[in-house]
Design a protein around this motif. Structure first.
Motif, short mmCIF file in Angstrom:
data_model
loop_
_atom_site.label_atom_id
_atom_site.label_comp_id
_atom_site.label_asym_id
_atom_site.label_seq_id
_atom_site.Cartn_x
_atom_site.Cartn_y
_atom_site.Cartn_z
N GLU A 42 11.11 43.73 35.27
CA GLU A 42 10.98 42.53 36.09
C GLU A 42 11.58 42.75 37.48
O GLU A 42 10.97 42.42 38.49
CB GLU A 42 11.66 41.35 35.40
N GLY A 43 12.77 43.32 37.53
CA GLY A 43 13.41 43.61 38.82
C GLY A 43 12.59 44.58 39.65
O GLY A 43 12.45 44.42 40.86
N LEU A 44 12.05 45.60 39.00
CA LEU A 44 11.22 46.58 39.70
C LEU A 44 9.98 45.93 40.29
O LEU A 44 9.61 46.20 41.44
CB LEU A 44 10.83 47.71 38.74
N VAL A 45 9.33 45.05 39.54
CA VAL A 45 8.15 44.35 40.04
C VAL A 45 8.52 43.48 41.24
O VAL A 45 7.82 43.49 42.26
CB VAL A 45 7.50 43.50 38.91
N PHE A 46 9.63 42.74 41.15
CA PHE A 46 10.08 41.91 42.27
C PHE A 46 10.27 42.77 43.53
O PHE A 46 9.72 42.46 44.58
CB PHE A 46 11.40 41.23 41.95
N VAL A 47 11.05 43.83 43.39
CA VAL A 47 11.37 44.66 44.56
C VAL A 47 10.11 45.32 45.11
O VAL A 47 9.87 45.30 46.31
CB VAL A 47 12.44 45.72 44.19
N TRP A 48 9.31 45.87 44.24
CA TRP A 48 8.11 46.58 44.68
C TRP A 48 7.16 45.65 45.43
O TRP A 48 6.69 45.98 46.51
CB TRP A 48 7.41 47.21 43.48
N LEU A 49 6.91 44.47 44.87
CA LEU A 49 5.99 43.54 45.53
C LEU A 49 6.56 43.02 46.85
O LEU A 49 5.84 42.88 47.83
CB LEU A 49 5.65 42.37 44.61
N LEU A 50 7.85 42.70 46.86
CA LEU A 50 8.44 42.12 48.06
C LEU A 50 8.62 43.14 49.18
O LEU A 50 8.55 42.80 50.35
CB LEU A 50 9.77 41.46 47.72
N VAL A 51 8.83 44.40 48.83
CA VAL A 51 9.00 45.44 49.86
C VAL A 51 7.64 45.91 50.36
O VAL A 51 7.44 46.07 51.56
CB VAL A 51 9.83 46.62 49.31
N ARG A 52 6.71 46.12 49.46
CA ARG A 52 5.39 46.65 49.86
C ARG A 52 4.48 45.59 50.44
O ARG A 52 3.57 45.91 51.19
CB ARG A 52 4.72 47.32 48.68
N GLY A 53 4.69 44.32 50.10
CA GLY A 53 3.86 43.25 50.64
C GLY A 53 2.40 43.42 50.27
O GLY A 53 2.07 43.71 49.13
N ARG A 54 1.53 43.28 51.23
CA ARG A 54 0.08 43.35 50.99
C ARG A 54 -0.36 44.73 50.51
O ARG A 54 -1.45 44.87 49.98
CB ARG A 54 -0.68 42.99 52.25
N GLN A 55 0.47 45.73 50.73
CA GLN A 55 0.10 47.08 50.31
C GLN A 55 0.40 47.31 48.83
O GLN A 55 0.07 48.34 48.28
CB GLN A 55 0.86 48.11 51.14
N GLY A 56 1.05 46.35 48.17
CA GLY A 56 1.34 46.46 46.74
C GLY A 56 0.07 46.29 45.92
O GLY A 56 -1.00 46.01 46.43
N SER A 57 0.21 46.43 44.65
CA SER A 57 -0.93 46.34 43.74
C SER A 57 -1.37 44.89 43.57
O SER A 57 -0.58 44.02 43.24
CB SER A 57 -0.54 46.91 42.38
N THR A 58 -2.65 44.65 43.78
CA THR A 58 -3.17 43.30 43.56
C THR A 58 -3.18 42.97 42.08
O THR A 58 -3.05 41.80 41.72
CB THR A 58 -4.59 43.16 44.15
N LEU A 59 -3.31 43.97 41.22
CA LEU A 59 -3.27 43.73 39.78
C LEU A 59 -1.88 43.23 39.35
O LEU A 59 -1.77 42.24 38.62
CB LEU A 59 -3.63 45.01 39.01
N VAL A 60 -0.84 43.89 39.83
CA VAL A 60 0.53 43.47 39.49
C VAL A 60 0.81 42.09 40.06
O VAL A 60 1.40 41.23 39.40
CB VAL A 60 1.55 44.51 39.98
N THR A 61 0.37 41.85 41.29
CA THR A 61 0.55 40.54 41.91
C THR A 61 -0.16 39.46 41.10
O THR A 61 0.41 38.40 40.83
CB THR A 61 0.02 40.54 43.36
N ALA A 62 -1.39 39.73 40.70
CA ALA A 62 -2.16 38.77 39.92
C ALA A 62 -1.50 38.52 38.56
O ALA A 62 -1.44 37.37 38.10
CB ALA A 62 -3.59 39.27 39.74
N MET A 63 -1.00 39.58 37.92
CA MET A 63 -0.35 39.41 36.62
C MET A 63 0.92 38.58 36.72
O MET A 63 1.18 37.71 35.88
CB MET A 63 -0.07 40.79 35.99
#
Length: 151
Positions: free
Chosen positions: A48-69
Protein backbone atom coordinates in the motif's frame (compact mmCIF):
# COMPACT_ATOMS: atom_id res chain seq x y z
CA UNK A 1 1.56 19.87 0.87
CA UNK A 2 -1.01 17.06 1.06
CA UNK A 3 0.95 15.19 -1.59
CA UNK A 4 4.12 15.51 0.51
CA UNK A 5 2.34 14.26 3.63
CA UNK A 6 0.93 11.25 1.78
CA UNK A 7 4.33 10.44 0.29
CA UNK A 8 5.80 10.60 3.80
CA UNK A 9 3.05 8.31 5.08
CA UNK A 10 3.71 5.89 2.21
CA UNK A 11 7.45 5.86 2.97
CA UNK A 12 6.69 5.19 6.65
CA UNK A 13 4.46 2.28 5.64
CA UNK A 14 7.22 0.84 3.47
CA UNK A 15 10.00 1.18 6.04
CA UNK A 16 8.12 0.61 9.31
CA UNK A 17 4.67 -0.92 8.71
CA UNK A 18 4.32 -2.32 12.24
CA UNK A 19 3.53 1.00 13.98
CA UNK A 20 0.99 1.87 11.29
CA UNK A 21 -0.75 -1.50 11.64
CA UNK A 22 -0.67 -1.31 15.44
CA UNK A 23 -2.25 2.16 15.35
CA UNK A 24 -4.99 0.88 13.06
CA UNK A 25 -5.58 -2.08 15.37
CA UNK A 26 -5.85 0.22 18.39
CA UNK A 27 -8.37 2.36 16.52
CA UNK A 28 -10.42 -0.45 15.00
CA UNK A 29 -10.34 -3.29 17.53
CA UNK A 30 -11.62 -3.49 21.07
CA UNK A 31 -9.08 -6.24 21.75
CA UNK A 32 -5.98 -5.45 19.67
CA UNK A 33 -3.72 -7.55 21.91
CA UNK A 34 -5.70 -10.68 21.02
CA UNK A 35 -5.22 -10.27 17.26
CA UNK A 36 -2.98 -12.87 15.60
CA UNK A 37 -1.59 -11.15 12.55
CA UNK A 38 -0.52 -13.12 9.49
CA UNK A 39 2.89 -12.31 7.93
CA UNK A 40 0.95 -11.08 4.89
CA UNK A 41 -0.15 -8.02 6.89
CA UNK A 42 3.31 -6.45 6.76
CA UNK A 43 3.62 -7.17 3.05
CA UNK A 44 0.19 -5.67 2.39
CA UNK A 45 1.03 -2.49 4.30
CA UNK A 46 4.32 -2.14 2.46
CA UNK A 47 2.57 -2.67 -0.86
CA UNK A 48 0.00 0.00 0.00
CA UNK A 49 2.80 2.43 0.89
CA UNK A 50 4.65 1.59 -2.30
CA UNK A 51 1.55 2.25 -4.41
CA UNK A 52 0.99 5.61 -2.66
CA UNK A 53 4.58 6.74 -3.16
CA UNK A 54 4.85 5.46 -6.71
CA UNK A 55 1.63 7.09 -7.89
CA UNK A 56 2.24 10.38 -6.10
CA UNK A 57 5.85 10.71 -7.28
CA UNK A 58 5.34 9.55 -10.86
CA UNK A 59 2.04 11.37 -11.38
CA UNK A 60 0.61 10.95 -14.87
CA UNK A 61 3.58 8.80 -15.84
CA UNK A 62 2.49 6.11 -13.35
CA UNK A 63 0.49 3.07 -14.32
CA UNK A 64 -3.10 3.75 -15.26
CA UNK A 65 -3.94 0.19 -14.23
CA UNK A 66 -2.63 0.73 -10.69
CA UNK A 67 -4.37 4.11 -10.52
CA UNK A 68 -7.64 2.57 -11.68
CA UNK A 69 -7.34 -0.31 -9.19
CA UNK A 70 -6.66 2.04 -6.27
CA UNK A 71 -9.53 4.28 -7.36
CA UNK A 72 -11.87 1.29 -7.65
CA UNK A 73 -10.81 0.04 -4.21
CA UNK A 74 -11.46 3.51 -2.79
CA UNK A 75 -14.88 3.70 -4.39
CA UNK A 76 -15.85 0.25 -3.12
CA UNK A 77 -14.63 1.13 0.38
CA UNK A 78 -16.74 4.29 0.35
CA UNK A 79 -19.88 2.59 -0.97
CA UNK A 80 -19.66 -0.99 0.40
CA UNK A 81 -17.17 -1.11 3.28
CA UNK A 82 -18.48 -4.18 5.14
CA UNK A 83 -17.48 -6.85 2.56
CA UNK A 84 -14.03 -5.27 2.24
CA UNK A 85 -13.62 -5.19 6.03
CA UNK A 86 -14.52 -8.90 6.22
CA UNK A 87 -12.16 -9.77 3.35
CA UNK A 88 -9.27 -7.79 4.81
CA UNK A 89 -9.77 -9.42 8.22
CA UNK A 90 -9.46 -12.88 6.66
CA UNK A 91 -6.34 -11.85 4.75
CA UNK A 92 -4.61 -10.12 7.67
CA UNK A 93 -5.65 -12.12 10.75
CA UNK A 94 -5.53 -15.83 11.54
CA UNK A 95 -8.23 -15.55 14.24
CA UNK A 96 -11.03 -13.48 12.74
CA UNK A 97 -13.62 -14.95 15.15
CA UNK A 98 -11.74 -13.51 18.12
CA UNK A 99 -11.69 -9.95 16.73
CA UNK A 100 -14.01 -7.44 18.37
CA UNK A 101 -14.55 -4.49 16.07
CA UNK A 102 -15.15 -0.97 17.29
CA UNK A 103 -18.43 0.60 16.14
CA UNK A 104 -16.56 3.19 14.07
CA UNK A 105 -14.78 0.67 11.83
CA UNK A 106 -17.24 1.17 8.97
CA UNK A 107 -16.83 4.99 8.93
CA UNK A 108 -13.05 4.52 9.24
CA UNK A 109 -13.09 2.17 6.24
CA UNK A 110 -15.01 4.78 4.28
CA UNK A 111 -12.37 7.36 5.24
CA UNK A 112 -9.70 4.97 3.97
CA UNK A 113 -11.63 4.82 0.70
CA UNK A 114 -11.62 8.62 0.55
CA UNK A 115 -7.85 8.50 1.17
CA UNK A 116 -7.41 6.09 -1.75
CA UNK A 117 -9.51 8.35 -3.98
CA UNK A 118 -7.46 11.36 -2.86
CA UNK A 119 -4.21 9.62 -3.78
CA UNK A 120 -5.74 8.72 -7.14
CA UNK A 121 -6.76 12.31 -7.82
CA UNK A 122 -3.44 13.74 -6.64
CA UNK A 123 -1.56 11.30 -8.87
CA UNK A 124 -3.45 12.64 -11.88
CA UNK A 125 -2.30 16.19 -11.23
CA UNK A 126 1.42 16.52 -11.71
CA UNK A 127 1.79 19.65 -9.63
CA UNK A 128 3.72 21.38 -12.41
CA UNK A 129 3.27 25.09 -12.99
CA UNK A 130 1.96 26.16 -16.40
CA UNK A 131 4.61 27.44 -18.78
CA UNK A 132 4.33 30.92 -20.36
CA UNK A 133 3.04 29.35 -23.61
CA UNK A 134 -0.01 28.01 -21.75
CA UNK A 135 1.07 24.40 -21.38
CA UNK A 136 1.98 22.52 -18.26
CA UNK A 137 5.59 21.50 -17.98
CA UNK A 138 6.78 19.61 -21.04
CA UNK A 139 3.40 18.94 -22.65
CA UNK A 140 4.19 21.02 -25.77
CA UNK A 141 7.77 19.77 -26.06
CA UNK A 142 7.15 17.50 -29.06
CA UNK A 143 5.29 20.25 -30.93
CA UNK A 144 8.19 22.66 -30.38
CA UNK A 145 10.76 19.99 -31.21
CA UNK A 146 9.17 19.32 -34.60
CA UNK A 147 8.43 22.97 -35.38
CA UNK A 148 4.65 22.53 -35.26
CA UNK A 149 2.80 25.70 -34.40
CA UNK A 150 -0.62 25.77 -32.85
CA UNK A 151 -3.03 28.39 -34.10
Amino acid sequence: MLRTLLIGFGLLEIVRPEPVIEACERIGLRNPAAAQRRPLALTGARLEGLVFVWLLVRGRQGSTLVTAMLGLAGLVLVLLPRPIIALSQHLVYADTDALELQPWVVPAARLLGVLYLTVTLLSRSTGEEPTPDGGAGDSNCSSRRFGIRSS
